[in-house]
Design an enzyme around this catalytic site. Structure first.
Site, PDB file in Angstrom:
ATOM      1  N   ASN A 113       0.797  -1.236   0.000  1.00 47.80           N
ATOM      2  CA  ASN A 113       0.000   0.000   0.000  1.00 47.80           C
ATOM      3  C   ASN A 113       0.827   1.283   0.000  1.00 47.80           C
ATOM      4  O   ASN A 113       0.333   2.328  -0.397  1.00 47.80           O
ATOM      5  CB  ASN A 113      -1.046  -0.011   1.119  1.00 47.80           C
ATOM      6  CG  ASN A 113      -0.437  -0.066   2.491  1.00 47.80           C
ATOM      7  OD1 ASN A 113       0.721  -0.453   2.654  1.00 47.80           O
ATOM      8  ND2 ASN A 113      -1.196   0.310   3.486  1.00 47.80           N
ATOM      9  N   GLU A 127       4.941  -4.103  12.223  1.00 46.35           N
ATOM     10  CA  GLU A 127       4.005  -2.980  12.057  1.00 46.35           C
ATOM     11  C   GLU A 127       2.792  -3.547  11.345  1.00 46.35           C
ATOM     12  O   GLU A 127       2.845  -3.822  10.147  1.00 46.35           O
ATOM     13  CB  GLU A 127       4.639  -1.867  11.211  1.00 46.35           C
ATOM     14  CG  GLU A 127       5.984  -1.371  11.699  1.00 46.35           C
ATOM     15  CD  GLU A 127       5.909  -0.680  13.045  1.00 46.35           C
ATOM     16  OE1 GLU A 127       4.819  -0.183  13.400  1.00 46.35           O
ATOM     17  OE2 GLU A 127       6.920  -0.665  13.754  1.00 46.35           O
ATOM     18  N   CYS A 158      -3.033   1.422   6.641  1.00 51.51           N
ATOM     19  CA  CYS A 158      -3.098   0.865   7.996  1.00 51.51           C
ATOM     20  C   CYS A 158      -3.699   1.883   8.947  1.00 51.51           C
ATOM     21  O   CYS A 158      -4.277   1.531   9.961  1.00 51.51           O
ATOM     22  CB  CYS A 158      -1.705   0.459   8.459  1.00 51.51           C
ATOM     23  SG  CYS A 158      -0.509   1.753   8.213  1.00 51.51           S
ATOM     24  N   GLU A 218       8.778   2.735  13.917  1.00 49.68           N
ATOM     25  CA  GLU A 218       9.628   3.103  12.790  1.00 49.68           C
ATOM     26  C   GLU A 218       9.731   4.617  12.698  1.00 49.68           C
ATOM     27  O   GLU A 218       8.953   5.346  13.304  1.00 49.68           O
ATOM     28  CB  GLU A 218       9.027   2.566  11.494  1.00 49.68           C
ATOM     29  CG  GLU A 218       9.027   1.069  11.456  1.00 49.68           C
ATOM     30  CD  GLU A 218       8.890   0.511  10.050  1.00 49.68           C
ATOM     31  OE1 GLU A 218       7.846   0.728   9.435  1.00 49.68           O
ATOM     32  OE2 GLU A 218       9.843  -0.140   9.599  1.00 49.68           O
TER      33      GLU A 218
HETATM   34  P1  NAD Z   1       0.426  -9.165   4.053  1.00 51.66           P
HETATM   35  O1  NAD Z   1       0.648  -9.452   5.492  1.00 51.66           O
HETATM   36  O2  NAD Z   1      -0.449 -10.077   3.289  1.00 51.66           O
HETATM   37  O3  NAD Z   1       1.834  -9.126   3.268  1.00 51.66           O
HETATM   38  C1  NAD Z   1       2.878  -8.294   3.665  1.00 51.66           C
HETATM   39  C2  NAD Z   1       4.184  -8.878   3.142  1.00 51.66           C
HETATM   40  O4  NAD Z   1       4.439 -10.124   3.789  1.00 51.66           O
HETATM   41  C3  NAD Z   1       4.199  -9.166   1.651  1.00 51.66           C
HETATM   42  O5  NAD Z   1       5.473  -8.863   1.123  1.00 51.66           O
HETATM   43  C4  NAD Z   1       3.946 -10.662   1.602  1.00 51.66           C
HETATM   44  O6  NAD Z   1       4.415 -11.281   0.427  1.00 51.66           O
HETATM   45  C5  NAD Z   1       4.727 -11.129   2.819  1.00 51.66           C
HETATM   46  N1  NAD Z   1       4.318 -12.418   3.378  1.00 51.66           N
HETATM   47  C6  NAD Z   1       3.136 -13.068   3.216  1.00 51.66           C
HETATM   48  N2  NAD Z   1       3.152 -14.245   3.891  1.00 51.66           N
HETATM   49  C7  NAD Z   1       4.368 -14.327   4.498  1.00 51.66           C
HETATM   50  C8  NAD Z   1       4.966 -15.283   5.359  1.00 51.66           C
HETATM   51  N3  NAD Z   1       4.322 -16.397   5.726  1.00 51.66           N
HETATM   52  N4  NAD Z   1       6.214 -15.042   5.812  1.00 51.66           N
HETATM   53  C9  NAD Z   1       6.868 -13.913   5.474  1.00 51.66           C
HETATM   54  N5  NAD Z   1       6.351 -12.972   4.652  1.00 51.66           N
HETATM   55  C10 NAD Z   1       5.110 -13.163   4.178  1.00 51.66           C
HETATM   56  O7  NAD Z   1      -0.086  -7.645   3.969  1.00 51.66           O
HETATM   57  P2  NAD Z   1      -0.494  -6.813   2.690  1.00 51.66           P
HETATM   58  O8  NAD Z   1      -1.806  -7.322   2.187  1.00 51.66           O
HETATM   59  O9  NAD Z   1       0.651  -6.713   1.744  1.00 51.66           O
HETATM   60  O10 NAD Z   1      -0.695  -5.363   3.340  1.00 51.66           O
HETATM   61  C11 NAD Z   1      -1.849  -4.971   4.003  1.00 51.66           C
HETATM   62  C12 NAD Z   1      -1.664  -5.068   5.503  1.00 51.66           C
HETATM   63  O11 NAD Z   1      -0.522  -4.311   5.898  1.00 51.66           O
HETATM   64  C13 NAD Z   1      -2.833  -4.456   6.252  1.00 51.66           C
HETATM   65  O12 NAD Z   1      -3.162  -5.272   7.339  1.00 51.66           O
HETATM   66  C14 NAD Z   1      -2.280  -3.119   6.737  1.00 51.66           C
HETATM   67  O13 NAD Z   1      -2.916  -2.593   7.873  1.00 51.66           O
HETATM   68  C15 NAD Z   1      -0.861  -3.476   7.004  1.00 51.66           C
HETATM   69  N6  NAD Z   1       0.001  -2.285   7.020  1.00 51.66           N
HETATM   70  C16 NAD Z   1       0.516  -1.875   8.217  1.00 51.66           C
HETATM   71  C17 NAD Z   1       1.292  -0.715   8.290  1.00 51.66           C
HETATM   72  C18 NAD Z   1       1.887  -0.252   9.588  1.00 51.66           C
HETATM   73  O14 NAD Z   1       2.872   0.479   9.554  1.00 51.66           O
HETATM   74  N7  NAD Z   1       1.346  -0.636  10.720  1.00 51.66           N
HETATM   75  C19 NAD Z   1       1.551   0.001   7.117  1.00 51.66           C
HETATM   76  C20 NAD Z   1       1.011  -0.452   5.916  1.00 51.66           C
HETATM   77  C21 NAD Z   1       0.238  -1.612   5.872  1.00 51.66           C
END
Ligand code: NAD
Length: 486
Positions: A151, A247, A281, A455
């Site tokens: 995102n 995060e 997020c 962060e």
């Molecule tokens: P996601 O958890 O599906 O994926 C995030 C990353 O993790 C991707 O690169 C994905 O390929 C990788 N991943 C997936 N499975 C994994 C595993 N088993 N082991 C290691 N890596 C793995 O999240 P998304 O759909 O890409 O992003 C949306 C989510 O991110 C939402 O929940 C949002 O709130 C959160 N987010 C949080 C913040 C924050 O700073 N708190 C910022 C942006 C997004």
């Protein structure tokens, strides 16, 4: 002809050992933006080896020298802001001014972390013994793994890369599968800025293979992850004794009190709820409104929502959702909301045709036990939750498992400060929306939003460094802390 992009390992652009590729698509029209390496564990091993080999030299490079490269990154990004901002919109979908904002955030954090090259502060303090000097310094951790979501496809990698690098770590970076082109472009900028070979390594591919191999890798010393709670939990389990920064998601409330400036609040809710098509997020997904102003507030909110244009982010206010899976997930939540008895005021439909578009959706009469009030929808859906007083507003705001951002609109300074104290969140905004973090301040959440890491700002430095405590005894005799002399 679309470009075919490679992994960046030990200073070279190379194919994956798997021989497989995947594609990245523009979510507004389905066009293919490029092909990328569908990497495997061998690629991760090669990247980890390169990062470990490069660690000695990079960690011994004086931080102000490392900082020079970070400043060059910021300068190149500035020159290429228009091009990269457009790319963010094409690959991720957010409206163009937000795409440009994504790149600006990267510029800001690289500039900020460049400045940290001349600080990386520890502290000096007293000693309980005479002729003894005490201080702390910050040391690099080692080769670290960075895993990011789609995102903020330039900004979030930039937050992690800039902090990891200024602290003297080397990096293995896996971007989200939906936005690999933004990641490749960012790494090309680092290469152009002169990052030494092996210091930054990019491995594209999926989470279950590339991500998990990074997380479990015995030769990586830390993991910094931004993404969902579900994956965050698995990382906490798989990472063993590595230092882990998580995060995760949010379900962020905006409280609108009876004395609020309603026009200001409506603008904040629109920006927080529908900006980035709700895929932040920090998105304002719950709006907790005092009953005394509910009717007026909803009228104003509906009026402005209907003026939003939906379509390709290059031209419209509200862009597409990232992929079809996410589009249908949002719609499922809307159906659940209707079944739960929430009142649908507008939206609630998938827009047929090309692209993953969903109507900006507003529910009212949402109560805190409803699924749509508790779970992260990650789409353009605002849940309005009427309350009768401030205490109830705080109770509703704190009734979820998440705790990332929060906001209150009020002109009563006492209520504003009470909210700052009582809202269970890593961030609280007063008379401003839930989004809009600045890079010199820490960012992160409480409860299920993370594991306490932060962060950006100084705390970003803490995430990517170890504290070392130093005692220098210049008394010339054996002095023993806590032990009395005979
Ligand atoms: P996601 O958890 O599906 O994926 C995030 C990353 O993790 C991707 O690169 C994905 O390929 C990788 N991943 C997936 N499975 C994994 C595993 N088993 N082991 C290691 N890596 C793995 O999240 P998304 O759909 O890409 O992003 C949306 C989510 O991110 C939402 O929940 C949002 O709130 C959160 N987010 C949080 C913040 C924050 O700073 N708190 C910022 C942006 C997004």
């Amino acid at each position: 002809m679309v470009g075919s992009y490679k992994n960046y390992i030990n200073g070279k652009w190379i194919n994956s050992k798997s021989g497989k590729i995947f594609k990245s698509y523009n979510p507004a029209n389905g066009s293919v933006l490029g092909t990328f390496q569908f990497s495997n564990s061998e690629d991760v091993d090669a990247a980890v080896d390169a990062a470990n080999k490069a660690f000695k030299s990079w960690s011994e490079t004086p931080p102000p020298k490392r900082a020079e490269i970070l400043l060059k990154v910021a300068e190149i990004l500035k020159k290429r802001k228009a091009e990269l901002g457009k790319l963010v919109t094409q690959e991720m979908g957010k409206q163009l001014k937000e795409g440009l904002g994504d790149v600006q955030e990267a510029i800001d954090i690289f500039e900020y972390m460049h400045g940290e090259g001349r600080r990386l502060l520890g502290y000096t303090t007293t000693s309980e013994l005479s002729k003894k000097f005490s201080m702390t310094i910050r040391r690099p951790i080692g080769a670290v793994g960075l895993i990011t979501p789609w995102n903020f496809p330039i900004a979030i990698p930039a937050w992690k890369l800039s902090a990891a690098l200024i602290c003297g770590n080397t990096v293995v970076f896996k971007p989200a599968t939906d936005t690999p082109l933004c990641a490749v472009k960012l790494i090309q900028v680092l290469e152009q800025a002169g990052i030494p070979k092996g210091v930054v390594n990019l491995v594209t591919g999926n989470g279950s293979e590339v991500g998990e191999n990074i997380v479990k890798h015995p030769k990586l010393k830390a993991i910094s992850f931004t993404g969902s709670v579900e994956v965050g939990r698995s990382i906490a389990e798989n990472a063993g004794l590595k230092k882990v920064g998580l995060e995760l998601g949010g379900k962020n409330p905006i409280i609108v009190m009876h004395d609020a400036d309603l026009d200001l609040a409506v603008d904040g809710v629109l920006w927080g709820g529908f900006g980035t098509t709700g895929q932040r997020c920090t998105a304002a997904s719950r709006v907790i409104v005092h009953r005394a102003v509910l009717h007026k507030f909803l009228n104003k909110l509906l009026f402005k929502t209907k003026q939003l244009t939906i379509g390709d982010g290059l031209k419209c206010d509200v862009g597409p959702l990232i992929n079809a899976h996410q589009l249908h997930k949002v719609h499922r939540y809307v159906m659940i909301g209707i079944q739960e008895g929430a009142k649908l005021l507008c939206g609630g439909k998938i827009i047929e045709g090309k692209g993953n578009f969903y109507e900006p959706t507003i529910f009212t009469n949402v109560t805190k036990d409803m699924v749509i009030a508790r779970e992260e929808i990650f789409g353009p859906v605002i849940c309005v939750m009427p309350v009768s007083n401030f205490d109830e507003a705080i109770e509703v705001a704190n009734s979820v498992d998440y705790g990332l951002s929060s906001a209150i609109y009020t002109n009563n300074v006492d209520l504003a400060f009470e909210a700052i104290e009582k809202l269970e969140a890593g961030l609280t905004y007063v008379n401003s929306s839930t989004i809009g973090s600045e890079v010199h301040l820490p960012f992160g959440g409480v409860k299920n939003t993370g594991n306490g890491s932060r962060e950006a700002g100084i705390e970003g430095i803490h995430e990517f460094s170890e504290t070392k405590t130093i005692y220098v005894d210049y008394s010339g005799k054996l002095q023993k802390a806590q032990i009395e002399d005979d």
